[in-house]
Design a protein around this motif. Structure first.
Motif, PDB file in Angstrom:
ATOM      1  N   ASN A   1      33.045  29.983   9.240  1.00  0.00           N
ATOM      2  CA  ASN A   1      33.060  28.651   9.846  1.00  0.00           C
ATOM      3  C   ASN A   1      33.697  27.672   8.869  1.00  0.00           C
ATOM      4  N   ARG A   2      34.128  26.543   9.365  1.00  0.00           N
ATOM      5  CA  ARG A   2      34.870  25.577   8.557  1.00  0.00           C
ATOM      6  C   ARG A   2      34.035  24.860   7.496  1.00  0.00           C
TER       7      ARG A   2
ATOM      8  N   TYR B   1      35.056  27.264   1.543  1.00  0.00           N
ATOM      9  CA  TYR B   1      35.994  26.151   1.649  1.00  0.00           C
ATOM     10  C   TYR B   1      35.515  24.882   0.951  1.00  0.00           C
ATOM     11  N   VAL B   2      34.279  24.877   0.475  1.00  0.00           N
ATOM     12  CA  VAL B   2      33.714  23.682  -0.157  1.00  0.00           C
ATOM     13  C   VAL B   2      34.178  23.589  -1.609  1.00  0.00           C
ATOM     14  N   ARG B   3      34.637  22.412  -1.975  1.00  0.00           N
ATOM     15  CA  ARG B   3      34.988  22.095  -3.354  1.00  0.00           C
ATOM     16  C   ARG B   3      34.013  21.007  -3.797  1.00  0.00           C
ATOM     17  N   VAL B   4      33.504  21.120  -5.019  1.00  0.00           N
ATOM     18  CA  VAL B   4      32.515  20.145  -5.491  1.00  0.00           C
ATOM     19  C   VAL B   4      32.994  19.447  -6.756  1.00  0.00           C
ATOM     20  N   ALA B   5      32.548  18.213  -6.910  1.00  0.00           N
ATOM     21  CA  ALA B   5      32.690  17.485  -8.161  1.00  0.00           C
ATOM     22  C   ALA B   5      31.305  17.489  -8.788  1.00  0.00           C
TER      23      ALA B   5
ATOM     24  N   GLY C   1      30.018  14.950  -5.480  1.00  0.00           N
ATOM     25  CA  GLY C   1      30.834  14.806  -4.283  1.00  0.00           C
ATOM     26  C   GLY C   1      31.309  16.154  -3.791  1.00  0.00           C
ATOM     27  N   VAL C   2      31.743  16.191  -2.533  1.00  0.00           N
ATOM     28  CA  VAL C   2      32.258  17.427  -1.936  1.00  0.00           C
ATOM     29  C   VAL C   2      33.482  17.123  -1.073  1.00  0.00           C
ATOM     30  N   ALA C   3      34.284  18.144  -0.892  1.00  0.00           N
ATOM     31  CA  ALA C   3      35.375  18.125   0.090  1.00  0.00           C
ATOM     32  C   ALA C   3      35.543  19.557   0.561  1.00  0.00           C
ATOM     33  N   THR C   4      35.943  19.727   1.810  1.00  0.00           N
ATOM     34  CA  THR C   4      36.270  21.071   2.280  1.00  0.00           C
ATOM     35  C   THR C   4      37.781  21.156   2.413  1.00  0.00           C
TER      36      THR C   4
ATOM     37  N   GLU D   1      44.872  28.053   9.773  1.00  0.00           N
ATOM     38  CA  GLU D   1      44.627  29.270  10.547  1.00  0.00           C
ATOM     39  C   GLU D   1      43.147  29.569  10.769  1.00  0.00           C
ATOM     40  N   VAL D   2      42.275  29.024   9.937  1.00  0.00           N
ATOM     41  CA  VAL D   2      40.846  29.328  10.076  1.00  0.00           C
ATOM     42  C   VAL D   2      40.003  28.112  10.495  1.00  0.00           C
ATOM     43  N   LEU D   3      40.664  27.003  10.809  1.00  0.00           N
ATOM     44  CA  LEU D   3      39.921  25.800  11.201  1.00  0.00           C
ATOM     45  C   LEU D   3      39.021  26.021  12.406  1.00  0.00           C
TER      46      LEU D   3
END
Length: 200
Positions: A44-45, A50-54, A69-72, A77-79
């Motif tokens: 899943n998205r 897919y999670v990137r963390v600070a 903080g986080v960003a995905t 293709e996998v969204l």
């Protein structure tokens, strides 16, 4: 992201903070527990993949693991990967999500992007650490990672009522390519911005 280093619930809380109204529509009052479950899964998205963390230590040189903080960062293709939803959502929750997607979300949020591109989603910084450049660092890290993988473009979306975030994205080279709005008493919606990685 390693779940050995980070608990899924704080990650899910920050993902939720990136768009509480949207997650309320999608998952109702169970949004944070559902997101916590989805973070721990791989199809899943919102997956840990897919999670990137600070982390705190990245800024201070001190102990890490405190998530600021986080960003995905998700490949186009996998969204639409949704296999985990079957395991995480009961029948009524699945129906709610389908209805919200068909009636509202598809009109507010873009879901399809060209192959060989990436989408940065769910950018959020803990309220205690905002204004310190953490969001910028997360964005720059995601852009650099996508460039390393030879993606052609990176996309991001912003709420039409969030000019501050849009200004940040534009300062990093993103350009508005689409606006999606829906009138629900007042206009709500999002702007899609793109950054070409050619030459990076």
């Amino acid at each position: 992201m390693s779940l050995a280093a980070h608990q899924p619930k704080p990650v899910a809380n920050l993902i939720y903070q990136s768009a509480p109204a949207m997650f309320g529509l999608m998952f109702g009052s169970k949004a944070i527990p559902i997101l916590t479950d989805l973070v721990q899964r791989s199809q899943n998205r919102f997956s840990y993949r897919y999670v990137r963390v600070a982390e705190a230590g990245e800024l201070t040189g001190g102990q890490r693991n405190q998530i600021l903080g986080v960003a995905t960062l998700v490949a186009a293709e996998v969204l639409k990967e949704t296999a985990d939803y079957q395991a995480c959502l009961n029948r009524w929750q699945q129906l709610r999500l389908q209805c919200a997607d068909a009636l509202i979300l598809n009109r507010l949020v873009r879901h399809d992007y060209p192959p060989s591109t990436f989408y940065i989603a769910n950018l959020a910084v803990d309220t205690a650490y905002r204004g310190q450049g953490i969001g910028t660092q997360l964005l720059q890290s995601c852009i650099a990672e996508a460039a390393t993988i030879k993606a052609s473009h990176v996309y991001i979306s912003v709420d039409i009522d969030n000019p501050r975030a849009q200004k940040l994205y534009e300062s990093l080279g993103f350009h508005v390519i689409e606006t999606k709005t829906l009138r629900l008493g007042q206009s709500v919606g999002s702007r899609v911005l793109a950054l070409s990685l050619d030459g990076l």
